[in-house]
Design a protein around this motif. Structure first.
Motif, mmCIF file in Angstrom:
data_model
loop_
_atom_site.group_PDB
_atom_site.id
_atom_site.type_symbol
_atom_site.label_atom_id
_atom_site.label_comp_id
_atom_site.label_asym_id
_atom_site.label_seq_id
_atom_site.Cartn_x
_atom_site.Cartn_y
_atom_site.Cartn_z
ATOM 1 N N PHE A 184 -29.910 80.941 -6.319
ATOM 2 C CA PHE A 184 -31.547 79.914 -5.899
ATOM 3 C C PHE A 184 -32.296 80.537 -5.515
ATOM 4 O O PHE A 184 -33.521 81.487 -4.955
ATOM 5 C CB PHE A 184 -31.320 78.781 -6.518
ATOM 6 C CG PHE A 184 -32.874 78.147 -5.360
ATOM 7 C CD1 PHE A 184 -33.434 77.988 -5.930
ATOM 8 C CD2 PHE A 184 -33.204 77.599 -4.287
ATOM 9 C CE1 PHE A 184 -34.458 77.485 -5.565
ATOM 10 C CE2 PHE A 184 -33.742 77.288 -3.893
ATOM 11 C CZ PHE A 184 -34.923 77.885 -4.568
ATOM 12 N N LEU A 185 -31.590 81.667 -4.394
ATOM 13 C CA LEU A 185 -31.728 81.919 -3.203
ATOM 14 C C LEU A 185 -32.111 82.991 -3.080
ATOM 15 O O LEU A 185 -34.034 83.211 -3.129
ATOM 16 C CB LEU A 185 -31.149 81.952 -1.932
ATOM 17 C CG LEU A 185 -31.388 81.892 -0.198
ATOM 18 C CD1 LEU A 185 -32.218 81.056 -0.167
ATOM 19 C CD2 LEU A 185 -30.181 82.481 0.387
ATOM 20 N N ALA A 186 -32.015 83.910 -4.046
ATOM 21 C CA ALA A 186 -32.235 85.430 -3.589
ATOM 22 C C ALA A 186 -33.377 84.952 -5.576
ATOM 23 O O ALA A 186 -34.807 86.015 -4.923
ATOM 24 C CB ALA A 186 -30.849 85.953 -5.512
ATOM 25 N N LEU A 187 -33.776 84.210 -6.476
ATOM 26 C CA LEU A 187 -34.624 84.139 -6.656
ATOM 27 C C LEU A 187 -35.872 83.446 -5.913
ATOM 28 O O LEU A 187 -36.937 84.055 -6.424
ATOM 29 C CB LEU A 187 -34.763 83.651 -8.581
ATOM 30 C CG LEU A 187 -33.590 83.895 -9.636
ATOM 31 C CD1 LEU A 187 -33.174 83.007 -10.208
ATOM 32 C CD2 LEU A 187 -34.311 85.085 -9.781
ATOM 33 N N PHE A 188 -35.734 82.723 -5.433
ATOM 34 C CA PHE A 188 -37.031 82.308 -4.912
ATOM 35 C C PHE A 188 -37.317 83.327 -4.089
ATOM 36 O O PHE A 188 -38.251 83.055 -3.305
ATOM 37 C CB PHE A 188 -36.361 80.615 -3.658
ATOM 38 C CG PHE A 188 -37.268 79.984 -2.801
ATOM 39 C CD1 PHE A 188 -38.634 79.746 -3.458
ATOM 40 C CD2 PHE A 188 -37.276 80.101 -1.205
ATOM 41 C CE1 PHE A 188 -39.809 79.611 -2.817
ATOM 42 C CE2 PHE A 188 -38.236 79.309 -0.894
ATOM 43 C CZ PHE A 188 -39.255 79.234 -1.591
ATOM 44 N N ARG A 189 -36.367 84.453 -3.267
ATOM 45 C CA ARG A 189 -36.510 84.890 -2.594
ATOM 46 C C ARG A 189 -37.487 86.000 -2.817
ATOM 47 O O ARG A 189 -39.014 86.457 -2.540
ATOM 48 C CB ARG A 189 -35.585 85.508 -1.785
ATOM 49 C CG ARG A 189 -35.577 87.041 -0.451
ATOM 50 C CD ARG A 189 -35.032 87.344 -0.689
ATOM 51 N NE ARG A 189 -33.591 86.926 0.185
ATOM 52 C CZ ARG A 189 -32.710 86.257 -0.561
ATOM 53 N NH1 ARG A 189 -31.628 87.413 -1.399
ATOM 54 N NH2 ARG A 189 -31.751 85.793 0.260
ATOM 55 N N ASN A 190 -37.552 86.574 -4.005
ATOM 56 C CA ASN A 190 -37.971 87.442 -4.783
ATOM 57 C C ASN A 190 -39.166 86.877 -5.270
ATOM 58 O O ASN A 190 -40.121 87.282 -5.137
ATOM 59 C CB ASN A 190 -37.174 87.760 -6.508
ATOM 60 C CG ASN A 190 -37.054 88.757 -7.005
ATOM 61 O OD1 ASN A 190 -38.048 90.418 -6.419
ATOM 62 N ND2 ASN A 190 -37.361 88.785 -8.077
ATOM 63 N N SER A 191 -39.438 85.410 -5.360
ATOM 64 C CA SER A 191 -40.738 84.875 -6.126
ATOM 65 C C SER A 191 -42.131 85.172 -4.864
ATOM 66 O O SER A 191 -42.649 85.331 -5.392
ATOM 67 C CB SER A 191 -40.652 83.679 -6.199
ATOM 68 O OG SER A 191 -41.894 83.049 -7.359
#
Length: 632
Positions: free
Chosen positions: A237-244
């Protein structure tokens, strides 16, 4: 971002420069430069630039494929342009516009290309090869695109202004009126008969004069992500949210971030700060704007957004949005009209205050936290998870989880189980709308329309075999699609809105993980809180759910009771046969006396009445007079 418009005429009729000029005339003031057009027989396409991110500077209006087989106008941002270019074997994608990459993708994959796009976008594409027009929007509809299709032509535009909606030839859409005043989803409807919105996650195809609708992304995500530990979910989740957030706050024109006292906007702002300062501690961070209502302590966000401001060392603009400021009088449309219901005479003053407080740096984009509540378990509802256990026959898990939720709710276990059974039955056996849910003042004609439209959306066969939490996710998704602020454009400025929580990769992940990761007994937003513990201030992350704002609207209605009585005594919506005026005034009096049952739909009826009067220049003209025709 770009502003799109165009026309496709029937065979044998050529599109003209004057037609394109008329389509784009009322939208030009929102562009950042002069527009460019392409005229090619019966096709006319125009693009007005709105430069907002670094790659938008590559756009040069409508583009043609090298062989002239395709013509494309593109609005938005392709976040996966590099991976697309790699698949297409296109060299140096960093030097190409997103339009050129999208055009190459269509040339390779045809209609299937739309499902491969990741980002915020809308487009119009003409295929000379098979004489077909395509209109499409991304999975979340982050860019608006409207159209009108007749036997003679198809017209499209980013904004409703393209259709010159102050003309006296236009007719009110009674389907829209029914859905809006019944508090139902309006879907692809607009207030104007014959003018529709291209649905999010879909593309429309016009071939030989026939329009068809196709889905390129499904909100009922059927994949499942299964990890062994909580930590793996949190890291993903953290990786995807950071990317978003990085996708939506990168280089380009100035960005303004909304900062409320809740978790969603705070998470976006704090993640952006983290990304900007991880390499350069003194890097410039985003400006913010915060809205507050200090008329009641439970509604005031100031203490919470002040915590975040203190932590980041930067105070943003603050704008008072107290509900009590509403006038319940029609907007004076002499300087421009709001083409969607919802504004009153104070709305333009609110815009001016926001413009004065926050738009000093000519911001082009706004970061919004909308969607976080719906995709991350903001509403602590255990029923979709428990219904899943019931349907799977996992009795031990059903009892264990029901007991855990019962202890949190302080409700009997038997009651929780009965609620689960009723919820499950309603989900699959009788999901359609109920007559009792409609406001009593709605006319019989509009009641029938609202029920018919809602019944089509809730077809039982489409739900069979789909897990309850997936149906719930999809329902929440389409609810969010109705609330995005760019669908209710302002008059003074039209910023590009960006929604990090609606990122395609992020949402696909969140809709694939087990429900208990998102929401746990006594712990709403469980995954988000665990993953962002080192990003978001503790006071905000552990804040109780923000107050449901009921008292403020009720008090505003009570304070304005005389104004509303006068408004409905000479009502255009009653005169047009859309509502029963006597029943509407009776329900208004009940609301003023403190009955909260219909307060929300009283406000809807008020907004629709004010909007109609605004479209008529603020008057209470009769339904047959000049202007928007109310009677079919």
């Amino acid at each position: 971002m770009s502003i799109l418009y165009g026309v496709l005429k029937e065979h044998g009729i050529a599109a003209t420069a004057s037609e394109l000029q008329r389509l784009g005339a009322d939208m030009q003031r929102y562009a950042t430069g002069a527009g460019l057009v392409i005229l090619d027989g019966r096709l006319g396409m125009g693009v007005q630039p709105y430069l907002s991110h670094m790659r938008s500077t590559f756009e040069r209006g409508p583009v043609k494929s090298p062989q002239g087989r395709y013509v494309l106008s593109f609005d938005g941002r392709l976040d996966n342009y590099e991976s697309l270019a790699e698949e297409l074997r296109v060299k140096h994608p960093e030097t190409l516009s997103d339009s050129q990459i999208a055009l190459a993708a269509f040339a390779r994959w045809g209609e299937a290309c739309f499902s491969r796009f990741v980002g915020d976008w809308a487009l119009a594409l003409w295929s000379e090869t098979d004489q077909s027009l395509y209109l499409s929007r991304d999975h979340a509809g982050a860019r608006s695109l409207y159209y009108r299709h007749t036997q003679c032509e198809t017209v499209w535009g980013t904004y409703l202004e393209a259709f010159h909606l102050t003309d006296d030839t236009l007719q009110l859409s009674h389907d829209y009126a029914a859905c809006y005043m019944a508090g139902r989803q309006v879907g692809d409807l607009t207030p104007f008969e014959g003018i529709y919105s291209v649905p999010p996650a879909h593309f429309l195809k016009v071939h030989k004069g026939v329009l068809s609708r196709h889905q390129h992304w499904n909100s009922t995500v059927m994949t499942t992500v299964q990890y062994r530990t909580d930590t793996e979910y949190e890291e993903h989740f953290l990786a995807l949210f950071r990317n978003s957030v990085e996708r939506r706050s990168g280089p380009g024109e100035p960005i303004l971030a909304q900062l409320s006292g809740g978790m969603d906007s705070t998470a976006i702002v704090c993640m952006s700060d983290f990304l900007r300062r991880r390499k350069y501690p003194n890097a410039e961070i985003l400006d913010t704007v915060s809205f507050y209502d200090d008329s009641e302590a439970s509604l005031n966000e100031r203490p919470y957004f002040s915590i975040t401001e203190a932590r980041r060392g930067k105070v943003g603009a603050h704008v008072n949005t107290a509900f009590s400021q509403r006038t319940f009088e029609p907007h004076d449309g002499s300087g421009g009209v709001y083409l969607m219901p919802g504004a009153d005479s104070f709305s333009i003053e609110q815009e001016r205050r926001l413009h004065s407080a926050a738009w000093k740096r000519d911001y082009r984009s706004v970061l919004s936290g909308i969607g976080g509540d719906e995709v991350l378990g903001g509403v602590p509802d255990p029923l979709p998870e428990l219904a899943g256990h019931l349907l799977s026959g996992n009795v031990s898990q059903l009892l264990r989880r029901s007991l855990a939720w019962s202890l949190v709710d302080r409700s009997p276990l038997v009651g929780m189980l009965w609620r689960t059974v009723r919820y499950t039955g309603g989900l699959y056996l009788n999901p359609g709308p109920k007559e009792i849910d409609l406001p009593p003042w709605l006319s019989q004609s509009l009641r029938e329309r609202a029920l018919r439209i809602e019944s089509v959306k809730a077809m039982v066969p489409a739900r069979i075999g789909i897990a309850p939490h997936r149906i719930d996710n999809s329902s929440a998704w389409w609810f969010v699609m109705e609330t995005l602020p760019h669908l209710f454009p302002q008059l003074l400025v039209r910023p590009e809105y960006r929604y990090p929580f609606l990122d395609k990769d992020l949402v696909s992940f969140l809709f694939s993980v087990p429900r208990e990761q998102i929401l746990r007994p006594g712990r709403r937003r469980s995954l988000m809180r665990r993953a962002l513990i080192n990003i978001v201030p503790h006071e905000v992350l552990e804040r109780r759910r923000k107050a449901f704002q009921l008292r403020a609207p009720l008090h505003a209605v009570q304070q304005a009771s005389e104004v509303l009585e006068g408004l409905f005594a000479n009502s255009m919506i009653a005169d047009a046969g859309l509502v029963d005026g006597d029943k509407l005034r009776h329900s208004l009096r009940q609301t003023v006396e403190g009955d909260p049952k219909w307060w929300h739909l009283i406000l809807r009826a008020t907004a629709f009445e004010l909007w109609l009067r605004s479209m008529r220049g603020g008057s209470g003209e009769r339904a047959g007079d000049a202007g928007l025709r109310l009677i079919a």
